[in-house]
Design a protein around this motif. Structure first.
Motif, PDB file in Angstrom:
ATOM      1  N   MET B   1      -4.320   8.006   3.488  1.00 29.64           N
ATOM      2  CA  MET B   1      -3.743   6.851   3.299  1.00 29.64           C
ATOM      3  C   MET B   1      -2.433   6.840   2.144  1.00 29.64           C
ATOM      4  O   MET B   1      -1.608   6.310   2.125  1.00 29.64           O
ATOM      5  N   THR B   2      -2.749   7.944   1.008  1.00 26.17           N
ATOM      6  CA  THR B   2      -2.001   8.037   0.157  1.00 26.17           C
ATOM      7  C   THR B   2      -0.921   8.928   0.672  1.00 26.17           C
ATOM      8  O   THR B   2      -0.128   9.205  -0.170  1.00 26.17           O
ATOM      9  N   VAL B   5       2.849   8.030   0.120  1.00 27.43           N
ATOM     10  CA  VAL B   5       3.368   7.799  -1.054  1.00 27.43           C
ATOM     11  C   VAL B   5       4.821   8.548  -1.499  1.00 27.43           C
ATOM     12  O   VAL B   5       6.047   8.259  -1.984  1.00 27.43           O
ATOM     13  N   ARG B   7       6.831   9.915   0.392  1.00 30.03           N
ATOM     14  CA  ARG B   7       7.997   9.622   1.285  1.00 30.03           C
ATOM     15  C   ARG B   7       9.021   8.516   1.001  1.00 30.03           C
ATOM     16  O   ARG B   7       9.977   8.236   1.248  1.00 30.03           O
ATOM     17  N   LEU B   8       8.234   7.501   0.011  1.00 31.73           N
ATOM     18  CA  LEU B   8       8.976   6.520  -0.518  1.00 31.73           C
ATOM     19  C   LEU B   8      10.139   6.649  -1.511  1.00 31.73           C
ATOM     20  O   LEU B   8       9.630   6.965  -2.702  1.00 31.73           O
ATOM     21  N   HIS B  12      14.481   3.291   0.147  1.00 34.24           N
ATOM     22  CA  HIS B  12      13.859   3.320   1.375  1.00 34.24           C
ATOM     23  C   HIS B  12      13.867   1.720   1.970  1.00 34.24           C
ATOM     24  O   HIS B  12      13.560   0.860   1.297  1.00 34.24           O
ATOM     25  N   THR B 127       4.913  -8.128   1.806  1.00 31.55           N
ATOM     26  CA  THR B 127       3.723  -7.293   1.741  1.00 31.55           C
ATOM     27  C   THR B 127       4.022  -5.812   2.054  1.00 31.55           C
ATOM     28  O   THR B 127       2.797  -5.070   1.856  1.00 31.55           O
ATOM     29  N   THR B 128       5.082  -5.576   2.278  1.00 29.14           N
ATOM     30  CA  THR B 128       5.445  -3.996   2.398  1.00 29.14           C
ATOM     31  C   THR B 128       5.747  -3.395   1.115  1.00 29.14           C
ATOM     32  O   THR B 128       6.358  -4.216   0.216  1.00 29.14           O
ATOM     33  N   PRO B 129       5.758  -2.222   1.101  1.00 26.23           N
ATOM     34  CA  PRO B 129       6.214  -1.541  -0.291  1.00 26.23           C
ATOM     35  C   PRO B 129       7.730  -1.509  -0.439  1.00 26.23           C
ATOM     36  O   PRO B 129       8.174  -0.602  -1.254  1.00 26.23           O
ATOM     37  N   VAL B 130       8.486  -2.070   0.306  1.00 25.35           N
ATOM     38  CA  VAL B 130      10.043  -2.207   0.302  1.00 25.35           C
ATOM     39  C   VAL B 130      10.260  -2.564  -0.994  1.00 25.35           C
ATOM     40  O   VAL B 130       9.787  -3.835  -1.422  1.00 25.35           O
TER      41      VAL B 130
END
Lengths: 332, 290
Positions: B1-2, B5, B7-8, B12, B127-130
């Motif tokens: 799951m981690t 990380v 890639r961001l 992005h 809710t996305t890490p964008v």
């Protein structure tokens, strides 16, 4: 068991109104956990805080090991969300929506394509992948939302009223998907619902929430047992009074009432108590001609804890109409 | 799951979000065509009819005075050149139309964020890490790309209608003109997205758009030079970014004299940087719910 979500005095105030009031609970990895409560109980607000969309007024929560206030970005990477409203971009196709969300999670294109194809297959939308979302039916849109919520292979999936306004058949299908994905990926599932049957049937643990406060937490069975257990009705051929004495002498039995040849009583766990009772009656040559075990319904559980019936507020079609109104207002 | 990380990176999702906006646009060419009608009508109807050169020369004959036609022509040319920098008003206006279409396109970017909020798309994005700033910058980038494509079409149509470019035009001039338009679009789009960050009412966005587009057009040198404006309008024209874009583009595309290109570009760059920085900064605070 390891803790996937831990809420610590989580609170949200809007002006003078406290939507969520110092709630504490834990959700373990791999379980299906449901928030059950009427509309306006604070379910959606809690999800919004846990998914970092809304900031808590007080308290915090640890989601997948990360603090929702201090490490919101890490939380977002760990979770998938299926909000109450439809969120897909109607002007794009189902496929394009999935690829967009994948890109926002930084998933490389090749991998994203694989996952999108797999997920569309799982929710049985492959045939509509290249159609614009505006042509989808309600059930299709909900399934697409679930696929979108899973594109990042989240450790925890948040589902806010996932079956709201859907017909019984589609609701059952949605639950099948949810369970399938848990089998396949071991996803922890946090959901809200105000359908009693759904919580009862599909959730492993339930928190009953009303007016922003958690009133009870437990498995559906535990909650029902706390209310007073099952009601057993036995019809006997033979001496009713002897039978009554035998039954009253068994551990855990309460509230015995006799009516003709029928004896009714409460017991904590009906299905394990029944054989013991029958055996005891048998020793005294009293034959039971019929036996029924009735579990308390979630409705009774809810009434016990909140002092009101949830059923009164359910109104499936009304919710759905309200929902449609929101959508059409937005489209105007 | 981690594992995700690493890639961001900070940018992005920016292109994916921009592409989403662009897809809506190039999939529906009707919208593109409709948005081009206004500047083309201005060019074809107004630009072709407001023919200053013809007004002076066609049969200007003052009774009692016997002025030779050559003198009248000479005076007309001087008057026009003194005001517009060129004797060709149509070309002067055509450059103004490039900033016109860019302004109109950029003002719309505020609307799209209101739609995203109302249709629930924004809730999902949050809710996305964008990075929040990328949600805003995607709108801005989309507006810049659209503005440049539309400006190009307007430019081609203007040339077909008789716009005369600088005979010594080199690719660098064209690049400079595009840079000026892009900077202006960046600034205005950022400003309007920022104004719409909290808004859920597209009606109010429409109102702001309609309130500002005409004043911004007429308080600039798009249709007439600043020096013919009344004294109270001039200061407004001199803070209006359109004035700077038009000044740059008339120098580069038409070869007329103007203010210092360096100062013009500095002004536009400052405008673009300030408002995009403001948009990015405020997006972190105001995009999500309170």
């Amino acid at each position: 068991m390891e803790v996937a979500i831990k809420a610590i005095n989580l609170t949200k105030r809007y002006g003078n109104f406290t939507a969520v009031d110092h709630i504490n609970f834990e959700v373990y990895y791999g379980e299906v956990f449901a928030f059950l409560g009427p509309n306006g109980a604070g379910k959606t607000t809690t999800i919004k805080m846990l998914t970092t969309v809304t900031r808590p007024s007080e308290g915090t929560a640890i989601v997948n090991g990360f603090d929702i206030i201090k490490q919101p970005a890490k939380v977002r990477e760990s979770i998938g969300t299926v909000p109450q409203e439809y969120t897909a971009d109607e002007d794009l196709t189902g496929w394009e929506n999935l690829m967009l969300i994948a890109a926002l999670y930084g998933i490389p294109k090749r991998e994203a394509k694989e996952r999108a194809a797999e997920l569309l297959d799982m929710v049985e939308l492959s045939y509509a992948a290249d159609r614009k979302v505006e042509t989808y039916s309600g059930g299709m849109r909900r399934r697409l939302e679930i696929a979108m919520g899973l594109i990042n292979r989240p450790a925890i999936l948040f589902l806010d009223e996932p079956t709201l306004g859907l017909d019984a058949q589609t609701r059952a299908a949605i639950w099948e998907y949810v369970y399938r994905l848990r089998r396949q990926y071991g996803t922890t599932i946090f959901m809200t619902t105000h359908y009693l049957e759904e919580a009862d049937q599909y959730a492993e643990r339930i928190a009953i929430i009303d007016h922003g406060k958690i009133l009870a937490i437990g498995t559906p069975k535990e909650l029902k047992e706390k209310v007073g257990g099952d009601v057993i009705t036995i019809e006997v051929a033979g001496d009713v009074n002897t039978a009554r004495k035998v039954i009253e002498g068994i551990d855990g039995v309460s509230g015995v009432a006799v009516n003709g040849n029928t004896i009714m009583f409460k017991v904590r766990n009906g299905s394990t108590a029944a054989p013991i009772i029958l055996e005891a009656l048998n020793k005294l040559s009293i034959r039971a001609t019929s036996i029924t075990i009735k579990e308390p319904t979630m409705d009774e559980v809810f009434l016990e804890y909140t002092g009101r019936r949830l059923r009164d507020e359910e109104g499936t079609s009304e919710d759905f109409m309200r929902f449609r109104r929101t959508i059409s207002r937005a489209r105007r | 799951m981690t594992s995700v990380v690493s890639r961001l990176h900070p940018l992005h999702g920016l292109w994916a979000l921009t592409n989403r906006e662009l897809a809506k646009w190039y999939k529906v060419p009707v919208i593109l065509i409709i948005s081009l009608i206004q500047p083309i009508v201005w060019l074809a109807f107004f630009g072709k009819s407001m023919n200053f050169a013809a007004m002076f020369t066609n049969g200007l004959n003052i009774p009692g005075l016997n002025i030779p036609k050559q003198v009248i022509d000479e005076i007309a040319s001087e008057v026009l050149r003194a005001n517009f920098g060129t004797t060709d008003y149509f070309s002067f206006l055509a450059v103004g139309m490039l900033s016109f279409i860019t302004l109109f396109t950029s003002l719309q970017s505020g609307m799209s964020i209101v739609w995203d909020r109302r249709l629930g798309v924004l809730g999902k994005l949050l809710t996305t890490p964008v990075p929040r700033g990328n949600i805003v910058m995607a709108k801005v980038l989309n507006s810049m790309i659209r503005s440049l494509v539309q400006s190009s079409i307007v430019l081609i149509i203007a040339i077909l209608l008789g716009m005369k470019l600088n005979p010594n035009l080199n690719p660098l001039d064209v690049l400079g003109a595009y840079a000026a338009l892009a900077l202006m679009s960046m600034g205005f789009a950022s400003l309007f997205v920022t104004l719409a960050l909290r808004s859920t009412s597209w009606e109010s966005q429409m109102a702001i758009m309609n309130l500002l587009n005409m004043p911004l057009m007429f308080a600039s040198n798009s249709f007439y030079p600043v020096k013919s404006m009344p004294w109270w309008l001039k200061p407004i024209a001199y803070v209006n970014p359109l004035t700077y874009v038009n000044d740059i583009n008339r120098q580069l595309l038409l070869g007329v004299a103007g203010h210092s290109l360096l100062l013009d570009f500095t002004y536009l760059l400052t405008f673009a940087v300030i408002f995009s920085a403001l948009g990015i900064t405020l997006s972190w605070r105001f995009l999500s719910e309170s």
